[in-house]
Design an enzyme around this catalytic site. Structure first.
Site, PDB file in Angstrom:
ATOM      1  CD  GLU A 254      -1.341  -2.238   2.255  1.00  0.00           C
ATOM      2  OE1 GLU A 254      -2.131  -2.718   3.093  1.00  0.00           O
ATOM      3  OE2 GLU A 254      -0.135  -2.597   2.142  1.00  0.00           O
ATOM      4  CB  CYS A 282      -0.810  -3.001   8.922  1.00  0.00           C
ATOM      5  SG  CYS A 282       0.370  -1.842   8.179  1.00  0.00           S
TER       6      CYS A 282
END
Length: 363
Positions: A254, A282
């Site tokens: 990401e 996360c």
């Protein structure tokens, strides 16, 4: 001065069985690793090989089929400039007139399966195939179409349909493979209606592109997480987890995708973009996503222990932050989860101590 890209010529073989299901190959190598496409390959331009000769050779090498040029019908001609920023392509699309009666065995290029036309929507296929090649192939099947694709550096594609001819043969029964009754297919005048616009890609399609990136991480022995960023239905960034490769704890898929997207957009604000990622972000990645003002996050496998998009916590919609993202979870979850589970199972097997040599007891 920009270095010119190499130019490649290839053939693709559209084979069908007696149920009119199309034969596709799950590619085992780049540039279409893990994607389903018709069999075929590059021309041997160094020896002056013809497109028909290449198609017959590829049929023999990949599928074990002995074809002659009379068994082929030129269905389309597609040119792509700057495909994946690596090369220009000219592709001859041939429909194989004889019908196949059995599934070819796997080869070094990948394994084969038959699919109905309706099943194609759920498959991972190359972006240009889904956008225009498949829709035009079906519309002008039995005739001919020629198209050109300009592959932009931001991941978008610009298509021009340059020639079409309709068909009349589709009501006829196609001969089975091995039959000598392989007639030429008559052509109609061009249809009066224009080609339909390319279909709008779905969440499942873009998650498939993220899965392709995750497969690259798996191959590199990284935790297999992949991500893509989409803007105006076009992919502007692709990335996979590279923590070990870059020796950087922040090099999650990401984070790398966000950096690429910001460069492509020319702005750190990505308010009109959607992130597709194979595993729930996360807390670190969720924080970066909020700061980048992404409109939406779509993920595959949930992470009950550390997921920050609603599983363990929900930083993407935390009320006191100055931005909240719309979220959608569980897209192609089974595939995303299986990739992670297989990776960690292999990791555990690699870490098991190897048994030492057996020692016979004295006595």
């Amino acid at each position: 001065m920009t270095r010119p890209l190499p130019y490649k010529v290839a053939t693709l073989l559209y084979c069908f069985n007696e149920r009119d299901e199309v034969l596709l190959q799950e590619r085992a190598h780049e540039p279409n690793l893990g994607l389903w496409s018709p069999a075929g390959g590059k021309l041997h331009t160094g020896i002056g090989e013809s497109p028909y000769g290449c198609a017959c050779r590829e049929a023999q090498e990949e599928m074990g089929l002995c074809l002659a040029p009379k068994d082929l019908r030129l269905a389309g001609l597609v040119s792509e400039d700057g495909y994946a920023g690596q090369s220009h392509w000219l592709m001859f699309l041939f429909e194989v007139k004889p019908r196949l009666r059995s599934l070819p065995p796997p080869c070094r290029e990948g394994r084969f399966e038959f699919f109905s036309r309706q099943a194609l929507a759920a498959l991972q296929v190359p972006q240009t195939d889904r956008e225009s090649i498949w829709p035009w192939f079906w519309q002008y099947r039995g005739g001919f179409f020629a198209a050109h694709c300009h592959c932009r550096t931001d991941g978008g594609d610009e298509w021009v349909l340059q020639e079409t001819r309709g068909a009349t043969y589709l009501g006829e029964e196609a001969p089975a493979y091995g039959s000598d009754d392989c007639r030429s297919m008559p052509l109609d005048p061009p249809p009066s209606t224009p080609a339909p616009p390319p279909s709008i890609p779905s969440d499942g399609y873009f998650m498939g592109e993220a899965l392709r990136q995750a497969a690259r991480a798996y191959k590199a022995e990284e935790v297999p997480v992949g991500a893509v960023v989409v803007r105006d239905r076009r992919i502007i960034a692709r990335a996979f987890n590279q923590v070990e490769l870059l020796k950087d704890a922040t090099a999650h898929a990401e984070m790398l995708a966000l950096t690429q997207a910001e460069e492509a957009a020319g702005d750190w604000r990505l308010a009109d973009c959607t992130l597709y990622v194979t595993k729930e972000p996360c807390p670190m990645c969720a924080g970066a996503i909020v700061h980048a003002r992404l409109a939406r996050v779509v993920f595959g496998a949930a992470d009950p222990r550390a997921g920050a998009a609603g599983s363990a916590m929900n930083l993407l919609q935390f009320p006191s932050l100055n931005h909240q993202c719309a979220t959608t979870g569980g897209v192609r979850e089974a595939e995303c989860r299986a990739l992670l589970q297989n990776f960690f199972a292999e990791e555990r097997r690699r870490r098991l101590p190897r048994p030492g040599p057996k020692v016979r007891a004295a006595g």
